[in-house]
Every structure is written in structure tokens, then in C-alpha cells.
Design an enzyme around this catalytic site. Structure first.
Site, PDB file in Angstrom:
ATOM      1  N   ASP A  26      36.725  23.221   9.575  1.00 28.84           N
ATOM      2  CA  ASP A  26      37.631  22.078   9.664  1.00 28.84           C
ATOM      3  C   ASP A  26      37.617  22.031  11.284  1.00 28.84           C
ATOM      4  O   ASP A  26      37.237  22.590  12.034  1.00 28.84           O
ATOM      5  CB  ASP A  26      39.157  22.557   9.449  1.00 28.84           C
ATOM      6  CG  ASP A  26      40.076  21.241   9.607  1.00 28.84           C
ATOM      7  OD1 ASP A  26      39.954  20.218   9.223  1.00 28.84           O
ATOM      8  OD2 ASP A  26      41.090  21.758  10.101  1.00 28.84           O
ATOM      9  N   ASP A  28      40.403  19.400  13.205  1.00 27.44           N
ATOM     10  CA  ASP A  28      41.705  19.422  13.662  1.00 27.44           C
ATOM     11  C   ASP A  28      42.611  20.805  13.727  1.00 27.44           C
ATOM     12  O   ASP A  28      42.621  21.224  12.565  1.00 27.44           O
ATOM     13  CB  ASP A  28      42.638  18.206  13.408  1.00 27.44           C
ATOM     14  CG  ASP A  28      43.159  17.354  14.835  1.00 27.44           C
ATOM     15  OD1 ASP A  28      43.637  18.131  15.445  1.00 27.44           O
ATOM     16  OD2 ASP A  28      42.856  16.260  14.701  1.00 27.44           O
TER      17      ASP A  28
HETATM   18 MG    MG Z   1      42.885  21.065  10.415  1.00 30.12          MG
END
Ligand code: MG
Length: 342
Positions: A26, A28
Site C-alpha cells: 500500500d 499512503d
Molecule cells: Mg494506506
């Protein structure tokens, strides 16, 4: 499938970057936050990659194209090709292509990432409900998306045109606070039409399928910061996961996780990819990790010992999740977490 206490997953004893062939990361809260690299991310990813691990970046954000995301990562010091980036725009475009005739028109409410992904599948992005679209797709459009776009989607959806959404994250973090995400935009059309979209993004299977198709991963490790997207996506895809604490999840949320939100491993940051994860063992009525022993008491989680705080958290997770079984642990873990500084 996740279990309360794993007998012995691959990453106990050898570095995760060696035990798994591909990291599905992932972005962010894992690799960057507010546009800047998270501490230890650049060097940890470089080391994992040098050791032969394939790195892929998996994002629910449909606004930016894979090229734009790869350029951003490369600028941060993480050399990345567009082909190493998988977006929910790509996942939803495949989902649409499977259900409409070849070359069909698709009404787009969203950004460039969505249009590029549709064209990749030979579909034609259009802008009006009057353009005779075979599908409507909604993806994050950024702050400049005009209100009239939701009306356009609503006209077509209300007529019965199949409706798709790249993802339904209700919020999106920004440097200035929490902003409405694509899920909030989807709610606008849902309220206007009473219809229900097909959704592609994490934690749903279309996103995981897209990721595996594009990376060819055989032993993937999902690396994320969010329990209800990254970790649940790994659970649904039946693959192992590493939760890092550099994003939105804290210790209390982790202890209260239902089965589908329980990661295989937990670590402070991406340095956790480079080490073997310590084993948690059952001892009497407690769980031991490193120098810590955790026990589920009548009202609270008890923690004894000393050592690395992450080991204490791992022991607490085993105690909490075993006590909760298929449910959610209601025991108070506040005092134990405070002792760990978490
Ligand atoms: Mg995230």
C-alpha cells in the site's frame, strides 16, 4: 486463512523479503505520507529489492495513472516502473470490460487514471449520460470535480445503466486533514438513485485478482497500514499480510480486530520486511513473545516482562485474538499498551 495464532508462517525464522517473492505494498501510510517518504521506507525497500524481492505498489486511489505514481515514487528515491503500480482504476476497468461489449462507451466520473485504464481495455470514456454509455464508473476525481458530474452519473444510473466504483474509501488523508474520498462521492449517487454499484478496490476480490494477474506473484505478502482495506483484502485473497504502524492503525484498534482484520505479522515500519518475525508461543494461560507474556484476564489484558515493545504488542495480539475467537476482543488493553508506549 488467518488464525488467531499461526502455527508457523513462512516469515518466522527468515526475513519476510526472502520468505515471500512479491511485496504488494500500500502507498499512503506505508511508503509515503503527505507526499513525503516515511522513515526507513526508501532504504528498506532498496534492500528488499536488492535481495531479489519483487516490489509492487497497490493503491485504491484511481485519480493518478500508474505512470504518475511511479514517477512520484522514483522522485522519492524508490525507482519504480509504471508496470509495478496497480490501481483500483485498472481493477474496475477489467471488471467493466468483462460485462459490456468490446469497445463500449463508459461514462466516467473521475480522473485521468480511470480514462487511461478504460482505454487500455478498448473501452471509450464519455462524459455525458446522453452519450449512450453501457456503464457508469466513479473514481476519485480530486478537489476540482464539479457537482454536475454526480448529476450526470445519477441520470444514467437511474435509467438502469450498470454502475461501477473503483473503490469506496469514505475519506482520503491530505496534508490539511481528512477529506471526502470516492466512497463519499459514491454515496451522493446512491442517495440520488437508490442503486448499488459494483466495487473493485481493496478489500474486495477484483483488486486482489488484478494485483496477482499483473505481478504474477506466487508467494505474495500484502503490506499495509489499514485493517479494513489492506489486511481484509489479504484475508479475502487468502494471502499473508504485514501491518506497519506508520499509518492509520494504532495498538488498540489492532487488539480489537475481528478475524478478517488480523494481520499475519505486525511491525513498526518497513524495516520489518527485512527481518524474521519473532514467534509467539503459548505458555500456560498466556502468550509469550520476546521478553513479554500476555494473558487475557477477566476484564483486561495483562502484560508482564520487558523487552522490545513490538514483541509485547505481538504477545497481546495473540492473547486478545485467542480470547475473542471469531469475535472482537472487548477486554481493556489500555494499560498494557501504555506500558509499551503504544
Ligand atoms: Mg494506506
Amino acid at each position: 486463512m488467518s488464525q488467531a495464532v499461526r502455527t508457523k508462517p513462512e516469515g518466522m525464522g527468515q526475513a519476510l523479503s526472502e520468505a515471500y517473492d512479491t511485496a504488494l505494498l500500500d502507498l499512503d501510510g506505508v511508503v509515503y505520507a503527505g507526499g513525503n517518504a516515511i522513515a526507513y521506507a526508501v532504504e528498506s525497500l532498496a534492500t528488499a529489492r536488492a535481495g531479489g524481492m519483487h516490489l509492487a505498489y497497490v493503491t485504491n486511489n484511481a485519480l493518478r495513472t500508474p505512470h504518475a505514481v511511479a514517477d512520484h515514487l522514483t522522485e522519492l528515491g524508490i525507482p519504480t516502473e509504471a508496470s509495478d503500480v496497480i490501481t483500483s482504476a485498472q481493477a474496475v476497468a477489467r471488471l467493466i470490460a468483462e460485462q459490456v461489449p468490446a469497445g463500449a462507451r463508459v461514462l466516467v466520473i473521475g480522473g485521468e487514471g480511470l480514462r487511461v485504464a478504460l482505454r487500455e481495455h478498448g473501452l471509450e470514456p464519455v462524459e455525458s449520460a446522453d452519450d449512450d454509455p453501457a456503464a457508469v464508473v466513479q473514481g476519485f476525481g480530486g478537489p476540482e470535480l464539479p457537482w454536475g458530474r454526480f448529476a450526470e452519473a445519477s441520470y444514467a444510473v437511474a435509467r438502469g445503466v450498470p454502475w461501477f466504483a473503483s473503490n469506496t474509501d469514505l475519506t482520503i488523508p491530505s496534508a490539511r486533514g481528512i477529506a471526502p474520498g470516492n466512497g463519499a462521492a459514491v454515496e451522493v449517487v446512491r442517495i440520488a438513485t437508490g442503486a448499488e454499484p459494483q466495487v473493485a478496490g481493496k478489500p474486495l476480490p477484483p483488486m486482489h485478482r488484478e494485483t496477482i494477474l499483473r505481478t504474477g506473484a506466487e508467494r505474495p505478502l500484502v503490506v499495509g497500514d489499514r485493517l479494513d482495506t489492506d489486511i481484509e483484502g489479504a484475508f479475502n485473497g487468502e494471502v499473508d499480510s504485514l501491518l506497519v504502524l506508520t499509518g492509520v492503525t494504532d495498538g488498540a484498534q489492532l487488539l480489537a480486530a475481528p478475524p478478517q482484520h488480523r494481520p499475519t505479522y505486525v511491525d513498526a515500519d518497513l524495516r520489518g520486511m527485512l527481518t524474521g518475525q519473532p514467534e509467539v508461543t503459548e505458555e500456560g494461560d498466556g502468550f509469550r513473545c520476546g521478553g513479554w507474556t500476555a494473558v487475557a484476564g477477566a476484564e483486561r489484558l495483562e502484560l508482564d516482562g520487558e523487552g522490545e515493545s513490538l514483541d509485547g504488542l505481538r504477545a497481546l495480539c495473540a492473547a486478545a485474538w485467542t480470547a475473542a475467537g471469531e469475535g472482537v476482543c472487548a477486554l481493556d488493553g489500555g494499560k498494557a499498551l501504555a506500558r509499551l508506549g503504544l
